[in-house]
Motif scaffolding. Structure first.
Motif, PDB file in Angstrom:
ATOM      1  N   LEU A  11       0.827  -1.205   0.000  1.00 60.27           N
ATOM      2  CA  LEU A  11       0.000   0.000   0.000  1.00 60.27           C
ATOM      3  C   LEU A  11       0.867   1.264   0.000  1.00 60.27           C
ATOM      4  O   LEU A  11       0.564   2.248  -0.685  1.00 60.27           O
TER       5      LEU A  11
ATOM      6  N   ILE B 249      -1.569  -2.016  -5.763  1.00 58.92           N
ATOM      7  CA  ILE B 249      -2.917  -2.000  -5.180  1.00 58.92           C
ATOM      8  C   ILE B 249      -3.594  -3.354  -5.369  1.00 58.92           C
ATOM      9  O   ILE B 249      -4.211  -3.905  -4.446  1.00 58.92           O
TER      10      ILE B 249
ATOM     11  N   ASP C  55      -4.868  -5.782  -2.436  1.00 59.15           N
ATOM     12  CA  ASP C  55      -6.265  -6.237  -2.359  1.00 59.15           C
ATOM     13  C   ASP C  55      -6.345  -7.755  -2.336  1.00 59.15           C
ATOM     14  O   ASP C  55      -7.150  -8.344  -1.597  1.00 59.15           O
TER      15      ASP C  55
ATOM     16  N   TYR D 244      -5.208  -0.535   6.192  1.00 57.95           N
ATOM     17  CA  TYR D 244      -5.566  -0.874   4.803  1.00 57.95           C
ATOM     18  C   TYR D 244      -6.581   0.140   4.260  1.00 57.95           C
ATOM     19  O   TYR D 244      -6.408   0.697   3.167  1.00 57.95           O
ATOM     20  N   ASN D 245      -7.638   0.398   5.023  1.00 59.17           N
ATOM     21  CA  ASN D 245      -8.663   1.344   4.575  1.00 59.17           C
ATOM     22  C   ASN D 245      -8.127   2.776   4.555  1.00 59.17           C
ATOM     23  O   ASN D 245      -8.454   3.556   3.656  1.00 59.17           O
TER      24      ASN D 245
ATOM     25  N   TYR E 127      -4.934   3.856   4.051  1.00 56.91           N
ATOM     26  CA  TYR E 127      -4.048   4.081   2.906  1.00 56.91           C
ATOM     27  C   TYR E 127      -4.823   4.070   1.587  1.00 56.91           C
ATOM     28  O   TYR E 127      -4.508   4.829   0.667  1.00 56.91           O
ATOM     29  N   ASN E 128      -5.830   3.222   1.472  1.00 60.11           N
ATOM     30  CA  ASN E 128      -6.669   3.250   0.270  1.00 60.11           C
ATOM     31  C   ASN E 128      -7.346   4.612   0.130  1.00 60.11           C
ATOM     32  O   ASN E 128      -7.464   5.149  -0.971  1.00 60.11           O
TER      33      ASN E 128
ATOM     34  N   ARG F 167      -6.761   7.440  -2.993  1.00 56.45           N
ATOM     35  CA  ARG F 167      -7.868   7.936  -3.816  1.00 56.45           C
ATOM     36  C   ARG F 167      -8.113   9.433  -3.623  1.00 56.45           C
ATOM     37  O   ARG F 167      -8.579  10.098  -4.539  1.00 56.45           O
TER      38      ARG F 167
ATOM     39  N   THR G 152     -15.017   7.723  -3.200  1.00 57.79           N
ATOM     40  CA  THR G 152     -14.431   6.441  -2.791  1.00 57.79           C
ATOM     41  C   THR G 152     -13.493   6.635  -1.606  1.00 57.79           C
ATOM     42  O   THR G 152     -13.466   5.811  -0.679  1.00 57.79           O
TER      43      THR G 152
ATOM     44  N   TYR H 136     -13.611   4.716   2.244  1.00 59.73           N
ATOM     45  CA  TYR H 136     -12.503   4.022   2.915  1.00 59.73           C
ATOM     46  C   TYR H 136     -12.169   4.675   4.263  1.00 59.73           C
ATOM     47  O   TYR H 136     -11.920   3.973   5.247  1.00 59.73           O
TER      48      TYR H 136
END
Length: 716
Positions: A83, A102, A106, A122-123, A125-126, A130, A139, A143
């Motif tokens: 990530l 990515i 995932d 995880y959420n 960095y996502n 974005r 999005t 996250y």
């Protein structure tokens, strides 16, 4: 005022998002005292710290962390390293490598049951990827919300604070001030508990700006002075310049020019120390407005010219528009109306070309007001109409964006449920495989030594029971996830029941009219007008029934996966002429003119049968909901990457509820046409599905009484 506020605040949003504590030296010192396995987390922290200082060093430490984590098979650290690398690749504009990182992350997340701490990161960095790299605010917001929810459950504060700060930034950029205020207030409380002075300072700053922008000037001023005191203690010249500028605007609004001038000078000094030329230019513009208000025209012109040398018209669009406004006021004050109007028009062109609808509306209102003062009421009326049309468009776009956000949230939730189901299935398979290996091992032990049969049997039974309990527990989880997926499938059953209800309508019409024709046989055949009217109704009902059956065949084939897209080259003009021929008779009955407009030699790529079904439905609807002696327009044109087809009518239009239903991709209940024509209600639902199947989009613009325009975008 709002333009000036946003010009300063959006810049500072980036500054807060990029702020980081510098613990690099201490981390590097720790690195030399621990073994390779323990170094993995320290390397990851070093990558984080270097990210906003030296991107190459951040890349180096992230790669080192990944390499060591893979040697020791530390799956959680491998996931987080990927990530971080994805984020770094995005900042380096290496998008293919970022996408691979990515996808790898995932894939790891789906296959493994990670701890909640790792799930939070995880959420988070996502969301950062974005927000800062892909500019996908919706999005990113999803996250960050997931990260906050998980952090609250396990009382993890650091990533909860980071996520709340980003949520506040997103809401601020989207203009949703009450939600932004709530997030910043939560940041303030968390920063207190974690003793994070910098985060508390920025949160206080944004809270003050929000109160001010929402009209509570006194409370906003109090928070801004608190933030100024904290920024002075930290010697943050960048933020001090922004706070001083915003406070000066507050004093300008209240007519306290002396206090405003003191703060303007302070803001300029701070921006010069921070080498922030763009913000200095913005402050000079505000200073110029204030001087002009006090009739100091020459001084105002001096600061306008000075601001012009500092503001980049290609990057600082909002600041350039504000500068144009100052020049326009200066020329107007000097009686040079031609030059004043020129700067008004320059601002409007900048806002329009850079797709800034809020500023475009503001410029149109300014042009309308200026032309009205000049006595050009016809032009003023034109600009007013353009501004109102743009306001309606912005409102519809915002509504569509909200609906798209809800749909995206639903899709990500469904994806999470499917991931959980897959994880549970993998866990069951691994448990069964492990159980089988243990059984084989025990059997070999029994063969080798009969004298330990009783002992090994006891162990075998004990292990089997334990594994059976584990398998039963996992099966319960699997059944729970299956039941959640069944709830989703129930939505299809609701659609089928609605279709069954609508199918009765055309059949009932045919039966009722045929019974009436039999009962009134003598008068029916004698009355030509009644016979023609009855025949038209029966024909319309039968056509609607055939359209319904055709639509249902397409729908079932699409759902079952049998409907495949077969693209072919289509001549647009010939295709649209063929579509019009289907409806010339029904249009002639209602005296509706079908107008076609588009290039003759234009071609497009699409599935002929799918496109015929879509266009037939849309043209039929346009005729159905148009009054007599009106017009239905069919246009086509070639865009950069899309083929655009539009069907426009001037009929009854769609209500807000109907637009909301269409945007949420739900079934729309059927309604009668302007001559009492019946509908099935599945046409638009099918059109949207078929256009999506071809990789395109179906958009709608409508308002009650003003007609409807459906636009098909097909990739070429």
């Amino acid at each position: 005022m709002v333009r000036g506020l946003l010009g300063i605040i959006v810049t500072v949003l980036v500054a807060w998002n990029l702020s980081a504590q510098n613990h690099v030296d201490s981390l590097r010192q720790v690195l030399t005292t621990i073994d390779d396995r323990q170094q993995v987390e320290i390397l990851q922290k070093l990558s984080d710290q270097y990210f906003y200082q030296d991107i190459d060093s951040a890349f180096y430490y992230a790669h080192m962390s990944l390499a060591k984590a893979e040697v020791y098979r530390m799956s959680e650290n491998i996931l987080l390293a990927h990530l971080r690398l994805a984020l770094i690749y995005q900042f380096l504009n290496k998008h293919p490598e970022s996408n691979r990182s990515i996808v790898t992350a995932d894939s790891l997340y789906i296959r493994k049951l990670f701890s909640r701490e790792v799930s939070i990161q995880y959420n988070y960095y996502n969301g950062v990827i974005r927000l800062n790299c892909l500019q996908d605010l919706d999005t990113a917001l999803i996250y960050f919300r997931k990260a906050v929810d998980t952090a609250k459950k396990i009382k993890e504060k650091e990533y909860r604070l980071r996520s709340l700060a980003n949520i506040g930034n997103i809401y601020f950029q989207k203009g949703q001030m009450p939600l932004a205020l709530k997030s910043y207030q939560q940041c303030n409380q968390l920063a207190d508990s974690l003793d994070q002075a910098r985060d508390k300072m920025y949160a206080t700053y944004y809270i003050g700006n929000i109160y001010w922008s929402e009209g509570n000037t006194q409370v906003g001023k109090e928070y801004l002075y608190k933030a100024m005191k904290m920024a002075s203690g930290m010697n943050d010249q960048y933020l001090l310049g922004s706070i001083a500028n915003n406070l000066s605007l507050i004093y300008i609004e209240s007519g306290q020019t002396d206090s405003a001038m003191v703060l303007v000078r302070k803001s300029i000094r701070c921006n010069e120390k921070a080498n922030n030329s763009g913000s200095s230019g913005h402050v000079y513009v505000n200073y110029g407005h204030m001087l002009l208000k006090n009739e100091q025209v020459d001084s105002a012109r001096y600061y306008a010219d000075k601001a012009k040398t500092l503001i980049d018209p290609h990057k600082d669009i909002q600041k350039q528009i504000n500068l144009n406004s100052l020049y326009s006021d200066l020329f107007h004050k000097q009686g040079n109306r031609k030059e004043a109007l020129k700067y008004h028009e320059m601002s409007y062109d900048l806002a329009r070309k850079n797709k800034l609808p809020d500023l475009e509306i503001e410029c149109l209102d300014g042009l309308a007001d200026y032309e009205a003062k000049m006595g050009n009421y016809k032009l003023a009326n034109f600009y007013n109409k353009e501004a109102n049309l743009l306001r309606d468009s912005v409102y519809n776009h915002e509504r569509a964006g909200q609906i798209a956000f809800l749909q995206k949230t639903f899709e990500l939730d469904q994806k999470d449920k499917q991931n959980e189901l897959l994880k549970a299935q993998n866990a069951i398979s691994e448990a069964e495989l492990k159980h089988e290996k243990q059984r084989i091992h025990l059997l070999w032990v029994i063969v080798i030594g009969c004298f330990i049969i009783i002992g090994t049997t006891t162990v075998f039974i004990f292990i089997s029971q334990r594994k059976r309990r584990e398998t039963q527990h996992l099966n319960v989880q699997l059944e729970k996830l299956n039941s959640e997926l069944e709830e989703t499938n129930d939505m299809k059953n609701v659609l089928f029941s609605i279709m069954g209800h609508d199918l009765k309508s055309p059949v009932t019409s045919i039966i009722s009219l045929s019974d009436l024709m039999i009962e009134q046989e003598s008068t029916y055949f004698a009355d030509k007008e009644k016979r023609l009217r009855f025949n038209n109704i029966i024909n319309d009902s039968a056509s609607m029934l055939l359209s319904f059956i055709d639509s249902m065949v397409y729908w079932f084939r699409n759902v079952s996966g049998e409907l495949a897209v077969r693209p072919m080259k289509i001549v647009c003009h010939d295709f649209m002429m063929e579509m019009v021929s289907w409806y010339r008779s029904s249009a002639r009955i209602k005296e509706i003119e079908l107008k076609l407009q588009g290039p003759t030699e234009c071609t497009m790529l699409g599935d002929m049968h799918m496109l015929q079904t879509v266009v037939r439905n849309l043209v039929g609807n346009a005729i159905k909901f148009s009054p007599k002696e009106s017009v239905v327009e069919l246009n086509w044109r070639k865009a950069s990457e899309y083929m655009v087809i539009s069907i426009r009518d001037y009929g009854v239009g769609l209500s807000e509820d109907q637009l909301l239903t269409f945007s949420s991709e739900k079934y729309m209940a059927s309604t009668q046409g302007t001559d009492g024509e019946q509908g099935t209600g599945v046409g638009l639902y099918l059109c949207r599905e078929l256009v999506k199947k071809m990789g395109g989009d179906l958009l709608v613009e409508s308002s009650p009484g003003a007609g409807t325009e459906f636009t098909i975008h097909l990739p070429q």
